[in-house]
Design an enzyme around this catalytic site. Structure first.
Site, mmCIF file in Angstrom:
data_model
loop_
_atom_site.group_PDB
_atom_site.id
_atom_site.type_symbol
_atom_site.label_atom_id
_atom_site.label_comp_id
_atom_site.label_asym_id
_atom_site.label_seq_id
_atom_site.Cartn_x
_atom_site.Cartn_y
_atom_site.Cartn_z
ATOM 1 N N ASP A 54 0.820 -1.204 0.000
ATOM 2 C CA ASP A 54 0.000 0.000 0.000
ATOM 3 C C ASP A 54 0.858 1.260 0.000
ATOM 4 O O ASP A 54 2.079 1.207 0.175
ATOM 5 C CB ASP A 54 -0.905 0.004 1.243
ATOM 6 C CG ASP A 54 -1.871 -1.159 1.269
ATOM 7 O OD1 ASP A 54 -2.370 -1.536 0.190
ATOM 8 O OD2 ASP A 54 -2.127 -1.694 2.367
ATOM 9 N N TYR A 112 6.092 -10.064 6.409
ATOM 10 C CA TYR A 112 6.059 -8.624 6.677
ATOM 11 C C TYR A 112 6.664 -8.354 8.051
ATOM 12 O O TYR A 112 6.675 -9.230 8.925
ATOM 13 C CB TYR A 112 4.623 -8.099 6.672
ATOM 14 C CG TYR A 112 4.038 -7.893 5.301
ATOM 15 C CD1 TYR A 112 4.097 -6.647 4.677
ATOM 16 C CD2 TYR A 112 3.405 -8.929 4.624
ATOM 17 C CE1 TYR A 112 3.547 -6.448 3.412
ATOM 18 C CE2 TYR A 112 2.850 -8.736 3.367
ATOM 19 C CZ TYR A 112 2.926 -7.491 2.778
ATOM 20 O OH TYR A 112 2.386 -7.294 1.524
#
Length: 243
Positions: A54, A112
């Site tokens: 994002d 992540y």
């Protein structure tokens, strides 16, 4: 026509980009890479990534594949592309792969990492970490355990109606150093804003803004409005892909 498939490893500072995926009216990582490729070859190419990030999210080791109608000299290509890329995007490695390989479909796990600072950020690191005041790490770890497993993450993501909300997180672990807490998330795939929404909820619990029992309620009701405020993008890193 015969072609050769290559896997690229790229890192980037996502601060000034709308995300990885190419977008028409804003600057993206994919757009910059494809522009550099065109500048180098005078041809247009489409790259295929292991996953999207994002707006504002960074990457330590993102991957994508590219098909070319010729074989390349890898060292020259790394140097040539990086010369044409902005300084906040770097190609680190390229290797030739089997033509059946796919950067996204062959990924077994995606990793992540979320970086929380123990003291207030200064001007040199404020783009790459998040400082949380009165952060209770014991409560944060307890909260994180509730997200491990195969679950419906509707309440912890932004998804369209036709998107499958069931996802599997195999690991959430925490590493502590003198200056930071690093939250590691390992999963097969993640929904949009999923890691940041989970992290925001963990932060809310760890700062006594939310009871840990609310996490179970969100899973039951799928009500995203009950979740903690989505954590800032600048603390999140796409760490690596496991093939």
């Amino acid at each position: 026509m015969e072609y050769y498939r290559y896997l690229f490893h790229v890192s980037y500072d996502g601060t000034d980009y709308s995300g990885f995926q190419r977008q028409e009216n804003s600057k993206s990582i994919q757009g910059e890479i494809e522009r550099a490729l065109k500048g180098m070859t005078a041809n247009s190419y489409t790259i295929h990534s292991a996953g999207r990030t994002d707006k504002g999210v960074h990457a330590l080791d993102q991957t994508f594949h590219l098909d070319l109608p010729f074989e390349i000299e890898i060292d020259k290509w790394i140097k040539g592309i990086n010369f044409r890329l902005p300084s906040d995007i770097r190609i680190n490695k390229i290797k030739q792969v089997d033509n059946r390989f796919h950067a996204r479909h062959n990924a077994k796990f995606r990793v992540y990492e979320y970086k929380i600072a123990k003291k207030e950020s200064d001007i040199f690191n404020q783009r790459y970490e998040v400082y949380i005041e009165n952060f209770n790490i014991e409560l944060a770890i307890e909260a994180s355990l509730k997200f491990i497993g195969t679950k419906d993450f509707t309440g912890f993501s932004k998804i369209s109606k036709d998107k499958e909300p069931i996802r599997t997180i195999t690991e959430i672990s925490v590493k502590e150093t003198k200056d930071y807490y690093y939250f590691k998330f390992v999963g097969i795939s993640f929904l949009r804003y999923m890691v940041r929404s989970i992290m925001g909820t963990i932060i809310a619990v760890a700062t006594d803004k939310m009871s840990i029992e609310v996490i179970d309620e969100i899973f039951e009701t799928k009500n995203r409005m009950l979740a903690g405020k989505t954590a800032e993008a600048k603390g999140l890193y796409f760490k690596k892909v496991i093939y």
